[in-house]
Design a protein around this motif. Structure first.
Motif, mmCIF file in Angstrom:
data_model
loop_
_atom_site.group_PDB
_atom_site.id
_atom_site.type_symbol
_atom_site.label_atom_id
_atom_site.label_comp_id
_atom_site.label_asym_id
_atom_site.label_seq_id
_atom_site.Cartn_x
_atom_site.Cartn_y
_atom_site.Cartn_z
ATOM 1 N N ALA A 256 26.294 56.452 98.581
ATOM 2 C CA ALA A 256 25.932 57.791 98.118
ATOM 3 C C ALA A 256 24.455 57.845 97.770
ATOM 4 N N THR A 257 23.865 59.005 97.993
ATOM 5 C CA THR A 257 22.498 59.218 97.528
ATOM 6 C C THR A 257 22.523 59.431 96.016
ATOM 7 N N LEU A 258 21.354 59.426 95.412
ATOM 8 C CA LEU A 258 21.258 59.627 93.971
ATOM 9 C C LEU A 258 21.845 60.986 93.584
ATOM 10 N N GLN A 259 21.549 61.992 94.378
ATOM 11 C CA GLN A 259 22.061 63.337 94.088
ATOM 12 C C GLN A 259 23.575 63.395 94.266
ATOM 13 N N GLN A 260 24.093 62.742 95.308
ATOM 14 C CA GLN A 260 25.541 62.735 95.532
ATOM 15 C C GLN A 260 26.286 61.998 94.424
ATOM 16 N N ALA A 261 25.650 60.964 93.895
ATOM 17 C CA ALA A 261 26.300 60.143 92.877
ATOM 18 C C ALA A 261 26.281 60.792 91.503
ATOM 19 N N HIS A 262 25.251 61.597 91.236
ATOM 20 C CA HIS A 262 25.096 62.131 89.881
ATOM 21 C C HIS A 262 25.091 63.653 89.831
ATOM 22 N N GLY A 263 25.308 64.292 90.949
ATOM 23 C CA GLY A 263 25.342 65.749 90.956
ATOM 24 C C GLY A 263 26.628 66.282 90.352
ATOM 25 N N PRO A 264 26.719 67.612 90.163
ATOM 26 C CA PRO A 264 27.925 68.230 89.594
ATOM 27 C C PRO A 264 29.162 67.938 90.448
ATOM 28 N N GLY A 265 30.238 67.532 89.803
ATOM 29 C CA GLY A 265 31.486 67.252 90.519
ATOM 30 C C GLY A 265 31.375 66.107 91.499
ATOM 31 N N ALA A 266 30.571 65.122 91.190
ATOM 32 C CA ALA A 266 30.372 63.982 92.097
ATOM 33 C C ALA A 266 31.698 63.298 92.414
ATOM 34 N N LYS A 267 31.905 63.016 93.692
ATOM 35 C CA LYS A 267 33.123 62.339 94.138
ATOM 36 C C LYS A 267 32.732 61.054 94.856
ATOM 37 N N VAL A 268 32.510 60.031 94.063
ATOM 38 C CA VAL A 268 32.065 58.760 94.623
ATOM 39 C C VAL A 268 33.018 57.650 94.202
ATOM 40 N N PHE A 269 32.903 56.553 94.913
ATOM 41 C CA PHE A 269 33.727 55.382 94.646
ATOM 42 C C PHE A 269 32.782 54.217 94.384
ATOM 43 N N PHE A 270 33.040 53.476 93.314
ATOM 44 C CA PHE A 270 32.113 52.428 92.900
ATOM 45 C C PHE A 270 32.610 51.053 93.332
ATOM 46 N N LEU A 271 31.706 50.303 93.957
ATOM 47 C CA LEU A 271 32.016 48.937 94.359
ATOM 48 C C LEU A 271 31.040 47.983 93.678
ATOM 49 N N PRO A 272 31.508 46.804 93.305
ATOM 50 C CA PRO A 272 30.640 45.855 92.601
ATOM 51 C C PRO A 272 29.569 45.278 93.516
ATOM 52 N N ILE A 273 28.415 44.983 92.908
ATOM 53 C CA ILE A 273 27.364 44.311 93.663
ATOM 54 C C ILE A 273 27.072 42.937 93.064
ATOM 55 N N ASP A 274 27.827 42.564 92.029
ATOM 56 C CA ASP A 274 27.773 41.186 91.535
ATOM 57 C C ASP A 274 29.201 40.669 91.424
ATOM 58 N N GLN A 275 29.346 39.394 91.270
ATOM 59 C CA GLN A 275 30.657 38.762 91.317
ATOM 60 C C GLN A 275 31.587 39.267 90.221
ATOM 61 N N GLU A 276 31.045 39.523 89.048
ATOM 62 C CA GLU A 276 31.881 39.927 87.921
ATOM 63 C C GLU A 276 32.197 41.422 87.907
ATOM 64 N N GLY A 277 31.424 42.201 88.630
ATOM 65 C CA GLY A 277 31.650 43.643 88.648
ATOM 66 C C GLY A 277 30.922 44.384 87.543
ATOM 67 N N THR A 278 29.925 43.753 86.923
ATOM 68 C CA THR A 278 29.190 44.410 85.840
ATOM 69 C C THR A 278 28.161 45.400 86.374
ATOM 70 N N GLN A 279 27.801 45.254 87.653
ATOM 71 C CA GLN A 279 26.904 46.202 88.300
ATOM 72 C C GLN A 279 27.612 46.776 89.517
ATOM 73 N N THR A 280 27.426 48.070 89.752
ATOM 74 C CA THR A 280 28.127 48.731 90.850
ATOM 75 C C THR A 280 27.166 49.590 91.671
ATOM 76 N N ARG A 281 27.625 49.923 92.851
ATOM 77 C CA ARG A 281 26.896 50.849 93.713
ATOM 78 C C ARG A 281 27.862 51.945 94.145
ATOM 79 N N PRO A 282 27.446 53.204 94.074
ATOM 80 C CA PRO A 282 28.349 54.297 94.463
ATOM 81 C C PRO A 282 28.380 54.500 95.983
ATOM 82 N N TYR A 283 29.560 54.687 96.503
ATOM 83 C CA TYR A 283 29.772 55.025 97.908
ATOM 84 C C TYR A 283 30.479 56.373 97.976
ATOM 85 N N ILE A 284 30.252 57.087 99.068
ATOM 86 C CA ILE A 284 30.823 58.428 99.131
ATOM 87 C C ILE A 284 31.726 58.658 100.343
#
Length: 291
Positions: A256-284
């Motif tokens: 997801a772009t920054l706007q897609q991830a944080h815009g009104p009614g954002a519909k994103v799915f978060f996947l971990p980018i580290d082994q423990e899952g403490t950091q994530t990246r949004p996908y759309i």
């Protein structure tokens, strides 16, 4: 039976109130106060934790015809004061961190600690609710495996092992998951008003796609099984980490772009980018792979 509230319990039993049928939620609360029933943490086969019993006791509203003796009222007020102090401590940042540290010290796994201000054990994060009154073991901060865990070291520790076992039992083979992902994609595409298919829509359809043959042979409500909310994320992560040595993956996930991830009614799915899952990246979006 643990007589956490001896005066109250003796009164309930001697007055015959334990056999009486009440309206509202009294019938549910009363046995829990006496140590019967189960904890609020769904799937955890334990009686209510002491703190859950205390909360139920001070929130118990008996009918007007039930007159509590003075010694019982005194005990309840004492529990109320004790609970307030306990909750004030647990709801503080220092108290919650101390609780987490005690839990991790008790859990018998090597990979545990604190990272990016999250307490973790293996790939599970220990996440409080907003008031820090209940806790969850989650995959990333977004997807709980077990929630509504009382703030009790023993209960949170046992819930970790339950979450670990539960997620293992939910695993499908990567090929089987990919097949069900394909069906989920087709269902989401059928109902979509756009050519771009949201991962969140596919996740919702996965509940249908993951039904057993009994349902597909005879699609009836009685054969429909509600799948755990974490079923999708557990299997998606397992599928993503596979090497796909036999064939390339059939689907790709679109960040997801920054706007897609944080815009009104954002519909994103978060996947971990580290082994423990403490950091994530949004996908759309999810698309058929071009490979």
């Amino acid at each position: 039976m643990n007589m956490l509230f001896p005066e109250f319990q003796r009164f309930i039993e001697s007055s015959g109130l334990s056999e009486r049928k009440f309206s509202g939620d009294i019938d549910k609360k009363l046995p829990r106060i006496l140590g019967q029933g189960k904890t609020n943490a769904v799937g955890l086969n334990l009686p209510p934790a002491p703190i859950e019993r205390k909360i139920d006791l001070i929130n118990l509203n008996m009918p007007a015809d039930v007159v509590m003796p003075e010694n019982v009222r005194t005990e309840i007020e004492s529990v109320r004061d004790e609970l307030k102090q306990e909750l004030d401590r647990l709801m503080s940042e220092e108290g919650s961190r101390r609780l987490c540290s005690m839990v991790l010290n008790k859990i018998g796994v090597a990979e545990k600690g604190i990272k990016n201000n999250y307490f973790y054990a293996e790939r599970f994060l220990l996440i409080p609710d907003k008031k820090r009154i209940s806790w969850s073991w989650c995959i990333t901060p977004h997807y709980p495996i077990i929630d509504k865990i009382p703030p009790d070291v023993e209960y949170i520790e046992k819930a970790f092992h339950f979450a670990k076992d539960k997620s293992q039992k939910m695993l499908l083979s990567p090929d089987e998951f990919e097949d069900k992902l394909g069906l989920s994609f087709l269902l989401a595409k059928y109902f979509s008003k756009s050519d771009e298919i949201l991962i969140t829509d596919v996740k919702r359809m996965f509940t249908i796609a993951s039904q057993e043959k009994k349902f597909w042979n005879s699609p009836q409500r009685k054969f429909f099984v509600d799948s755990p909310a974490a079923l999708f994320i557990v299997n998606l992560l397992n599928w993503k980490k596979c090497s796909h040595e036999n064939s390339p993956p059939k689907f790709e996930l679109i960040p997801a772009t920054l706007q897609q991830a944080h815009g009104p009614g954002a519909k994103v799915f978060f996947l971990p980018i580290d082994q423990e899952g403490t950091q994530t990246r949004p996908y759309i979006y999810i698309r058929k792979s071009s490979a």
